[in-house]
Motif scaffolding. Structure first.
Motif, mmCIF file in Angstrom:
data_model
loop_
_atom_site.group_PDB
_atom_site.id
_atom_site.type_symbol
_atom_site.label_atom_id
_atom_site.label_comp_id
_atom_site.label_asym_id
_atom_site.label_seq_id
_atom_site.Cartn_x
_atom_site.Cartn_y
_atom_site.Cartn_z
ATOM 1 N N ASP A 107 -11.783 -18.815 2.909
ATOM 2 C CA ASP A 107 -10.668 -18.451 2.023
ATOM 3 C C ASP A 107 -10.721 -19.330 0.782
ATOM 4 N N SER A 108 -9.661 -19.289 -0.029
ATOM 5 C CA SER A 108 -9.682 -20.060 -1.280
ATOM 6 C C SER A 108 -9.341 -21.534 -1.016
ATOM 7 N N LYS A 111 -6.226 -23.113 0.797
ATOM 8 C CA LYS A 111 -5.873 -22.687 2.162
ATOM 9 C C LYS A 111 -6.718 -23.372 3.227
ATOM 10 N N TRP A 133 -6.793 0.814 15.050
ATOM 11 C CA TRP A 133 -5.602 -0.014 15.300
ATOM 12 C C TRP A 133 -4.569 0.774 16.097
ATOM 13 N N TYR A 174 -14.474 -19.732 -0.640
ATOM 14 C CA TYR A 174 -15.253 -18.623 -1.222
ATOM 15 C C TYR A 174 -15.430 -18.741 -2.730
ATOM 16 N N VAL A 234 -11.935 -4.953 8.502
ATOM 17 C CA VAL A 234 -10.500 -4.854 8.825
ATOM 18 C C VAL A 234 -9.689 -4.297 7.656
ATOM 19 N N GLY A 291 -1.788 -12.878 -3.422
ATOM 20 C CA GLY A 291 -2.694 -13.610 -2.532
ATOM 21 C C GLY A 291 -2.353 -15.073 -2.362
ATOM 22 N N GLY A 348 -9.058 -4.382 2.939
ATOM 23 C CA GLY A 348 -9.591 -4.596 1.600
ATOM 24 C C GLY A 348 -9.577 -3.285 0.844
ATOM 25 N N GLU A 393 0.846 -1.205 0.000
ATOM 26 C CA GLU A 393 0.000 0.000 0.000
ATOM 27 C C GLU A 393 0.883 1.259 0.000
ATOM 28 N N GLY A 404 -2.186 -13.250 6.538
ATOM 29 C CA GLY A 404 -1.410 -12.887 7.723
ATOM 30 C C GLY A 404 -2.289 -12.609 8.933
ATOM 31 N N VAL A 405 -3.246 -11.707 8.785
ATOM 32 C CA VAL A 405 -4.125 -11.347 9.902
ATOM 33 C C VAL A 405 -5.065 -12.521 10.223
HETATM 34 N N1 LIG Z 1 -8.059 -2.279 10.427
HETATM 35 C C1 LIG Z 1 -6.828 -2.275 10.854
HETATM 36 O O1 LIG Z 1 -6.555 -1.936 11.979
HETATM 37 C C2 LIG Z 1 -5.737 -2.695 9.913
HETATM 38 C C3 LIG Z 1 -4.391 -2.534 10.280
HETATM 39 C C4 LIG Z 1 -3.417 -2.980 9.404
HETATM 40 C C5 LIG Z 1 -3.784 -3.548 8.221
HETATM 41 N N2 LIG Z 1 -5.099 -3.645 7.891
HETATM 42 C C6 LIG Z 1 -5.559 -4.233 6.630
HETATM 43 O O2 LIG Z 1 -5.726 -5.613 6.851
HETATM 44 C C7 LIG Z 1 -5.508 -6.258 5.607
HETATM 45 C C8 LIG Z 1 -4.347 -7.211 5.830
HETATM 46 O O3 LIG Z 1 -4.662 -8.465 5.621
HETATM 47 P P1 LIG Z 1 -3.587 -9.606 5.581
HETATM 48 O O4 LIG Z 1 -2.231 -9.109 5.897
HETATM 49 O O5 LIG Z 1 -4.135 -10.716 6.360
HETATM 50 O O6 LIG Z 1 -3.650 -9.880 3.999
HETATM 51 P P2 LIG Z 1 -3.296 -11.206 3.242
HETATM 52 O O7 LIG Z 1 -2.212 -11.918 3.962
HETATM 53 O O8 LIG Z 1 -3.131 -10.832 1.819
HETATM 54 O O9 LIG Z 1 -4.629 -12.092 3.399
HETATM 55 C C9 LIG Z 1 -5.813 -11.882 2.713
HETATM 56 C C10 LIG Z 1 -6.486 -13.242 2.531
HETATM 57 O O10 LIG Z 1 -7.771 -13.039 1.947
HETATM 58 C C11 LIG Z 1 -7.983 -14.032 0.950
HETATM 59 N N3 LIG Z 1 -8.995 -13.570 0.016
HETATM 60 C C12 LIG Z 1 -8.847 -12.868 -1.133
HETATM 61 N N4 LIG Z 1 -10.047 -12.637 -1.705
HETATM 62 C C13 LIG Z 1 -10.968 -13.196 -0.877
HETATM 63 C C14 LIG Z 1 -12.386 -13.295 -0.925
HETATM 64 N N5 LIG Z 1 -13.083 -12.773 -1.921
HETATM 65 N N6 LIG Z 1 -13.025 -13.906 0.079
HETATM 66 C C15 LIG Z 1 -12.330 -14.459 1.122
HETATM 67 N N7 LIG Z 1 -10.980 -14.422 1.203
HETATM 68 C C16 LIG Z 1 -10.307 -13.782 0.222
HETATM 69 C C17 LIG Z 1 -6.606 -14.218 0.342
HETATM 70 O O11 LIG Z 1 -6.483 -15.497 -0.241
HETATM 71 P P3 LIG Z 1 -6.598 -15.800 -1.812
HETATM 72 O O12 LIG Z 1 -5.858 -14.703 -2.513
HETATM 73 O O13 LIG Z 1 -6.002 -17.165 -1.972
HETATM 74 O O14 LIG Z 1 -8.025 -15.761 -2.139
HETATM 75 C C18 LIG Z 1 -5.727 -14.157 1.598
HETATM 76 O O15 LIG Z 1 -5.592 -15.422 2.185
HETATM 77 C C19 LIG Z 1 -5.084 -5.217 4.592
HETATM 78 O O16 LIG Z 1 -6.172 -4.824 3.781
HETATM 79 C C20 LIG Z 1 -4.616 -4.081 5.470
HETATM 80 O O17 LIG Z 1 -4.738 -2.832 4.876
HETATM 81 C C21 LIG Z 1 -6.065 -3.247 8.714
#
Ligand SMILES: NC(=O)c1ccc[n+]([C@@H]2O[C@H](COP(=O)([O-])OP(=O)(O)OC[C@H]3O[C@@H](n4cnc5c(N)ncnc54)[C@H](OP(=O)(O)O)[C@@H]3O)[C@@H](O)[C@H]2O)c1
Length: 314
Positions: free
Chosen positions: A169-170, A173, A258, A188, A228, A301, A230, A45, A149-150
């Motif tokens: 998830d996909s 996973k 956060w 999904y 959280v 992803g 997206g 990002e 990760g989260v």
């Molecule tokens: N709110 C807060 O306080 C805060 C703080 C920091 C970060 N964030 C945000 O949190 C997010 C971080 O997530 P992360 O690090 O866990 O990301 P990540 O590691 O990329 O995980 C995202 C997961 O979602 C899956 N996914 C993709 N499309 C999907 C769908 N349509 N339905 C269900 N699952 C799906 C992906 O798998 P596939 O690709 O295999 O589908 C992947 O396993 C970011 O958007 C970041 O900006 C929020």
């Protein structure tokens, strides 16, 4: 020293491994020799232009090499971990200068790689799971995007709090999600959790891309949905509309602010790690020189859980 430098905004292709000057700590800073870092969505990002950062990377595990004259808590040689999101980033390098209040002593029980995988993702998971109130025993919790990760921390934490957990998830996973404790999994690509007639007490969505009305349908009468991450446009739209829905009925939707690197959260996560209640799911490890490839892998992803960067010192 070597560092991954971000000369301009763009994709992971703009990143360059360069020789840059080794930093010198200011009076309140420590110089940390980085042993491991981990990648987060924030890294790509930032690259796309959300912030101006020369060396990206927030999660860090390493060893103090030198300290400024006002540093009280740490001496050279001790092992530390932390999240530099509020302290200028810079962990994708051999060394980084860090204010002492940004660091915590790394538990001896954790490897550098494990310690680097935890601070950002696990704290985001913990704060978002508990931010709207404690999880009660037996509550039905759904994590959308559970394999990243989260999500992998959120699944384990929700199980620790006694919830009945569904991970979405996909296809590739789902076995991993079962192995870290998910009671139910949804692919999904085959099934829409907002259309299957099930309702949940808490939905944590890491990849928000649905309308608030979809989430409303999937919530139990007093259910809570937390957005959280997206697409930011979708997240902000849902926060606004979710506020209206929350004001008009018993179902609640919104955001949890956060607080990166919160000491009590890291202490709690350390206890859970040491008692075997959470394990960082580390998919791949890459050397510093392969950060662009690692970031691409994460962005596409593919990662099951976390991607860790190991920093060799020769
Ligand atoms: N709110 C807060 O306080 C805060 C703080 C920091 C970060 N964030 C945000 O949190 C997010 C971080 O997530 P992360 O690090 O866990 O990301 P990540 O590691 O990329 O995980 C995202 C997961 O979602 C899956 N996914 C993709 N499309 C999907 C769908 N349509 N339905 C269900 N699952 C799906 C992906 O798998 P596939 O690709 O295999 O589908 C992947 O396993 C970011 O958007 C970041 O900006 C929020």
């Amino acid at each position: 020293m070597k560092a991954i430098v971000c000369p301009r905004y763009g994709s992971s292709d703009v990143l360059q491994l360069k020789e840059v000057e080794k930093p010198t700590p200011k009076d309140n800073e420590t110089l940390v020799k980085v042993h491991a870092a981990s990648l987060n969505a924030a890294d790509f990002e930032i690259l796309r232009g959300t912030r101006n950062v020369r060396i990206i990377g927030s999660d860090i595990a390493g060893r103090i090499e030198a300290v400024g004259r006002n540093v009280k808590q740490f001496q050279p040689g001790v092992e530390i971990w932390g999240d530099l999101s509020l302290h200028g980033f810079g962990t994708l390098a051999e060394y980084v200068c860090v204010p002492e209040n940004a660091l915590r002593l790394k538990p001896a029980s954790m490897t550098f790689e494990e310690a680097a995988a935890i601070p950002t993702a696990a704290v985001v998971a913990l704060q978002n799971l508990c931010g709207k109130g404690p999880i009660k025993l037996g509550q039905k919790v759904l994590i959308n995007g559970a394999g990243g990760g989260v999500g992998t921390f959120a699944v384990q934490l929700a199980k620790y709090f006694g919830a009945e957990v569904t991970g979405v998830d996909s296809t590739g996973k789902l076995d991993m999600l079962r192995s870290i404790g998910a009671d139910h999994v949804i692919d999904y690509t085959q099934e829409d959790f907002t259309e299957n007639g099930q309702q949940y007490d808490l939905i944590l969505d890491v990849v928000v891309h649905r309308s608030v009305f979809d989430y409303k349908r999937a919530l139990s009468p007093k259910g809570i949905c937390v957005f959280v991450g997206g697409s930011m446009t979708r997240v902000w739209l849902n926060i606004l509309l979710g506020l209206l829905i929350s004001l008009m009925g018993s179902k609640k939707m919104g955001l949890v602010m956060w607080k990166p690197n919160k000491k009590e959260d890291l202490v709690f996560l350390q206890e859970l790690f040491e008692s075997g209640k959470i394990v960082p799911v580390i998919d791949r490890r890459y050397p510093l020189s392969e950060v662009p490839e690692a970031l691409r892998y994460l962005e596409e992803g593919h990662a099951l859980g976390k991607v860790v960067i190991t920093v060799e010192h020769h």
